[in-house]
Design an enzyme around this catalytic site. Structure first.
Site, PDB file in Angstrom:
ATOM      1  N   GLY A  22     -27.198 -13.588  25.968  1.00  0.00           N
ATOM      2  CA  GLY A  22     -27.522 -13.055  27.437  1.00  0.00           C
ATOM      3  C   GLY A  22     -26.245 -13.593  28.238  1.00  0.00           C
ATOM      4  N   SER A  23     -25.120 -13.589  27.626  1.00  0.00           N
ATOM      5  CA  SER A  23     -23.870 -14.132  28.216  1.00  0.00           C
ATOM      6  C   SER A  23     -23.473 -12.895  29.031  1.00  0.00           C
ATOM      7  CB  SER A  23     -22.791 -14.524  27.240  1.00  0.00           C
ATOM      8  OG  SER A  23     -22.559 -13.369  26.461  1.00  0.00           O
ATOM      9  N   ASN A  24     -23.581 -11.772  28.543  1.00  0.00           N
ATOM     10  CA  ASN A  24     -23.132 -10.484  29.407  1.00  0.00           C
ATOM     11  C   ASN A  24     -24.069 -10.211  30.692  1.00  0.00           C
ATOM     12  OD1 ASN A  24     -20.779  -8.843  28.327  1.00  0.00           O
ATOM     13  ND2 ASN A  24     -21.902  -9.204  26.236  1.00  0.00           N
ATOM     14  N   ASN A 116     -23.443   0.888  28.202  1.00  0.00           N
ATOM     15  CA  ASN A 116     -23.430   0.035  27.199  1.00  0.00           C
ATOM     16  C   ASN A 116     -22.027  -0.693  27.017  1.00  0.00           C
ATOM     17  OD1 ASN A 116     -24.443  -1.091  24.648  1.00  0.00           O
ATOM     18  ND2 ASN A 116     -23.326   0.073  23.490  1.00  0.00           N
ATOM     19  N   HIS A 118     -19.827  -2.588  23.795  1.00  0.00           N
ATOM     20  CA  HIS A 118     -19.545  -2.658  22.482  1.00  0.00           C
ATOM     21  C   HIS A 118     -18.588  -3.435  21.940  1.00  0.00           C
ATOM     22  CE1 HIS A 118     -20.780  -1.666  18.290  1.00  0.00           C
ATOM     23  NE2 HIS A 118     -19.463  -1.493  17.867  1.00  0.00           N
ATOM     24  N   ASP A 159     -23.354   4.580  20.250  1.00  0.00           N
ATOM     25  CA  ASP A 159     -21.698   4.126  20.675  1.00  0.00           C
ATOM     26  C   ASP A 159     -20.908   5.477  20.615  1.00  0.00           C
ATOM     27  OD1 ASP A 159     -22.597   1.505  20.405  1.00  0.00           O
ATOM     28  OD2 ASP A 159     -21.944   1.352  18.264  1.00  0.00           O
ATOM     29  N   GLU A 188     -15.464  -8.804  27.433  1.00  0.00           N
ATOM     30  CA  GLU A 188     -16.625  -8.065  27.681  1.00  0.00           C
ATOM     31  C   GLU A 188     -17.188  -8.609  28.954  1.00  0.00           C
ATOM     32  OE1 GLU A 188     -19.576  -7.981  24.463  1.00  0.00           O
ATOM     33  OE2 GLU A 188     -18.271  -8.562  22.967  1.00  0.00           O
TER      34      GLU A 188
HETATM   35  C1  GAR Z   1     -22.095  -8.565  22.911  1.00  0.00           C
HETATM   36  O1  GAR Z   1     -20.889  -8.965  22.162  1.00  0.00           O
HETATM   37  C2  GAR Z   1     -22.277  -7.032  22.908  1.00  0.00           C
HETATM   38  O2  GAR Z   1     -21.231  -6.563  23.052  1.00  0.00           O
HETATM   39  C3  GAR Z   1     -22.946  -7.078  21.810  1.00  0.00           C
HETATM   40  O3  GAR Z   1     -23.826  -7.925  21.522  1.00  0.00           O
HETATM   41  C4  GAR Z   1     -23.362  -9.225  22.073  1.00  0.00           C
HETATM   42  C5  GAR Z   1     -24.404  -9.709  23.148  1.00  0.00           C
HETATM   43  O4  GAR Z   1     -24.247 -10.875  23.537  1.00  0.00           O
HETATM   44  N1  GAR Z   1     -23.582  -5.598  21.695  1.00  0.00           N
HETATM   45  C6  GAR Z   1     -23.483  -4.883  20.441  1.00  0.00           C
HETATM   46  O5  GAR Z   1     -23.027  -5.079  19.356  1.00  0.00           O
HETATM   47  C7  GAR Z   1     -24.126  -3.238  20.839  1.00  0.00           C
HETATM   48  N2  GAR Z   1     -23.644  -2.459  19.738  1.00  0.00           N
HETATM   49  P1  GAR Z   1     -24.896 -11.382  24.744  1.00  0.00           P
HETATM   50  O6  GAR Z   1     -26.237 -11.519  24.513  1.00  0.00           O
HETATM   51  O7  GAR Z   1     -24.225 -12.787  24.656  1.00  0.00           O
HETATM   52  O8  GAR Z   1     -24.333 -10.827  26.013  1.00  0.00           O
END
Ligand code: GAR
Length: 219
Positions: A22-24, A116, A118, A159, A188
């Protein structure tokens, strides 16, 4: 920084993955609280109540909704998602660690409003099965010298939607998939909030495959 009163904040639904931290999501939340991103998170959608991102969201007082695709056909899953989105009056969707293909009906209901993130420079290292650490391992195995992250609009495939922004990160000697992932993740967080800010300000126009940035309208 205060929000510009001439911009109506996004009503953002954030979709998270079942294993993501959930960091994003929280980078978006922090940018909103800092006053840089004109948006309100109207709900956080996940497929499991015990997913780390959902638990964090709930603890932070965000509205969470659990919608599992399990035992549902694609149209059934889409219908429930649309009900949740409409029920919270969402006008935009951010996929923050969501690893599935979003049902076509949902993409169609929010044209150029689903974004999204990526963790690679698309179209490289994207597509079905390319997510999270697998992406960084594939980058390391390939020997490329740069990687990074891509923020893009979502279409009906994995994607492949029009690219809003890309941030380049050097692959360093001695990097592992984990060290590279950590540096890409920092980018990100900034890139996602910045792209959503541009969306909120009405600065993103899609022309064919290209996202064109318009200047801020003068007030
Ligand atoms: C992130 O690195 C995001 O870019 C990736 O999952 C991670 C989620 O991290 N998404 C993908 O790979 C989508 N194809 P988070 O839960 O800490 O945000």
């Amino acid at each position: 920084m205060a929000h510009d009163p001439n911009i109506s904040p996004l009503r953002l639904a954030v979709f998270v993955g079942s294993h993501g931290r959930g960091s994003n999501l929280f980078a978006i939340h922090d940018a909103i609280n800092a006053g840089t991103l004109p948006a309100q998170i109207v709900c956080v959608v996940g497929s499991r109540a015990d997913a780390p991102a959902i638990v964090r969201a709930r603890n932070a007082g965000l509205v969470t909704k659990i919608v599992s695709p399990k035992d549902r056909t694609d149209p059934e899953y889409a219908a429930v998602l649309l009900r949740v989105l409409r029920g919270h009056d969402a006008d935009s969707v951010a996929l923050a660690g969501y690893m599935r293909r979003l049902p076509e009906a949902v993409v169609a209901a929010f044209p150029n409003r689903v974004v999204n993130i990526h963790p690679s420079l698309l179209p490289a290292f994207g597509g079905h099965g390319m997510y999270g650490e697998k992406v960084h391992q594939a980058v390391m195995d390939s020997g490329v010298k740069v990687s990074g992250c891509t923020v893009h609009f979502v279409d009906e495939n994995f994607d492949t939607g029009a690219i809003i922004s890309q941030t380049v990160v050097d692959v360093l000697e001695g990097d592992t998939a984990q060290t590279l992932a950590a540096r890409v993740l920092e980018c990100e967080h900034r890139a996602f909030a910045e792209a959503l800010t541009a969306l909120a300000r009405g600065q993103l126009r899609v022309v064919g495959r290209r996202v064109v940035r318009t200047l801020l309208p003068s007030v």
